[in-house]
Write an enzyme that holds these catalytic residues in place. Sequence first.
Site, PDB file in Angstrom:
ATOM      1  N   CYS A 112      58.754  62.252 -64.794  1.00 11.97           N
ATOM      2  CA  CYS A 112      58.470  63.232 -63.735  1.00 11.97           C
ATOM      3  C   CYS A 112      58.207  64.633 -64.270  1.00 11.97           C
ATOM      4  CB  CYS A 112      59.605  63.250 -62.718  1.00 11.97           C
ATOM      5  SG  CYS A 112      59.759  61.691 -61.836  1.00 11.97           S
ATOM      6  N   HIS A 252      59.886  70.082 -58.844  1.00 10.14           N
ATOM      7  CA  HIS A 252      59.602  68.648 -58.754  1.00 10.14           C
ATOM      8  C   HIS A 252      60.259  68.126 -57.478  1.00 10.14           C
ATOM      9  CE1 HIS A 252      59.216  64.475 -59.512  1.00 10.14           C
ATOM     10  NE2 HIS A 252      60.494  64.272 -59.800  1.00 10.14           N
ATOM     11  N   ASN A 282      58.713  61.041 -53.836  1.00  9.90           N
ATOM     12  CA  ASN A 282      58.591  61.427 -55.242  1.00  9.90           C
ATOM     13  C   ASN A 282      57.376  60.724 -55.841  1.00  9.90           C
ATOM     14  OD1 ASN A 282      58.828  61.850 -57.976  1.00  9.90           O
ATOM     15  ND2 ASN A 282      60.994  61.302 -58.107  1.00  9.90           N
TER      16      ASN A 282
END
Length: 347
Positions: A112, A252, A282
Amino acid sequence: MAAITGVHGHVPDYVLTNTELARLVSTSDAWITERTGIRERRLLKGEGLGSSHMGAEAVRGLLAKTGTPAGEVDLLICATTTPDMVFPSTANLICDMVGIRDIGSFDVQAACSGFVYAMTIACQFIATGTHRKIVVVGADKMSAIIDYTDRATCVLFGDGAGAILVEPSTNGHGIVDTVIRSDGAGMPHLHQKAGGSRMPPTAETVAKRLHYVHQEGAAVYKFAVARMAEVAAELLTRNGLTPDDIAWLVPHQANRRIIEATAERMGLPMERVMVSIHKYGNTTAATIPICLWDYEPHLKLGDRRILAAFGGGFTWGGAYVTWAYAGAEATAELAPGAARACLTVKS
Ligand SMILES: CC(C)(COP(=O)(O)OP(=O)(O)OC[C@H]1O[C@@H](n2cnc3c(N)ncnc32)[C@H](O)[C@@H]1OP(=O)(O)O)[C@@H](O)C(=O)NCCC(=O)NCCS
């Protein structure tokens, strides 16, 4: 100094709602919304479509919007954890799909944090003066590696892509500072067991469901809050900034509670935090460029922002960016229905 001179995104049409997930696993809309802030996520359906499909869509839009001929791009970097294939790289495939030829292109794997890593690499190519128009893509088809019988992971992830154009700054604004870090001791908490060279695919690995994301949620949660806040604080301190100087935190998007806890530790109110997790979940390497795309009409020239990411590895990183163009002008020519009404997206 390098600057972000354009941003675009792409999310697939299929909307997987919490209600639909509750038909697959033992969960509820109320639990998912309260514990993660996610209401829906997008899934890429269609045979033969991988992360490159979404990445190429984002890059096509980016080139059109910034008036950049494909022939002028001189490097393309794609951050992804879900490459179409082990090789060739997804960056190679995207170049071919959008008609970019004879340039360097490669993938970056930092889970990520991949987008922040890839953007940091692009800055170095601009700083040395060897490259002038670099496309950085974050693209992930997480639905390819999510176990839709595991309620603790399947509610979190979605598919999507975002892309930015990185060029030498012409007005003193740009990517002022970046930080990338990693700690491989985090591997047990977040990884995919099989499919790599350590455990190649066999009928047994498939039967044991080892090709999916394995996650220890609580450990990852703690790490994420600590590291994102830490990297943001480091960027503030070494650039002589206070939280009051920052127009936007671009975190994020893993869990709304992680975002809120990071903002709180930084001393930033949520009104100055970009949030799109409720719509997309996500999307791994794509969350930050998708957020920038979502909020683009509201980005002002010179706005100071802090980007902060974390991911499997563990990896983490961040950037201090002063925005190099007026987002409202860049999106003014969009058809009214195409404009992304980002102010309505906050939950
Ligand atoms: C996964 C996560 C949402 C779980 O939320 P949580 O509040 O920490 O919940 P816990 O792990 O404490 O679990 C509490 C209970 O909820 C249950 N639960 C987990 N997922 C659930 C779901 N979708 N629906 C209902 N219950 C669920 C657990 O089984 C547990 O039940 P138990 O107490 O009977 O064992 C959270 O830990 C998280 O977001 N972690 C970070 C993940 C992340 O960011 N990953 C990406 C990194 S880039």
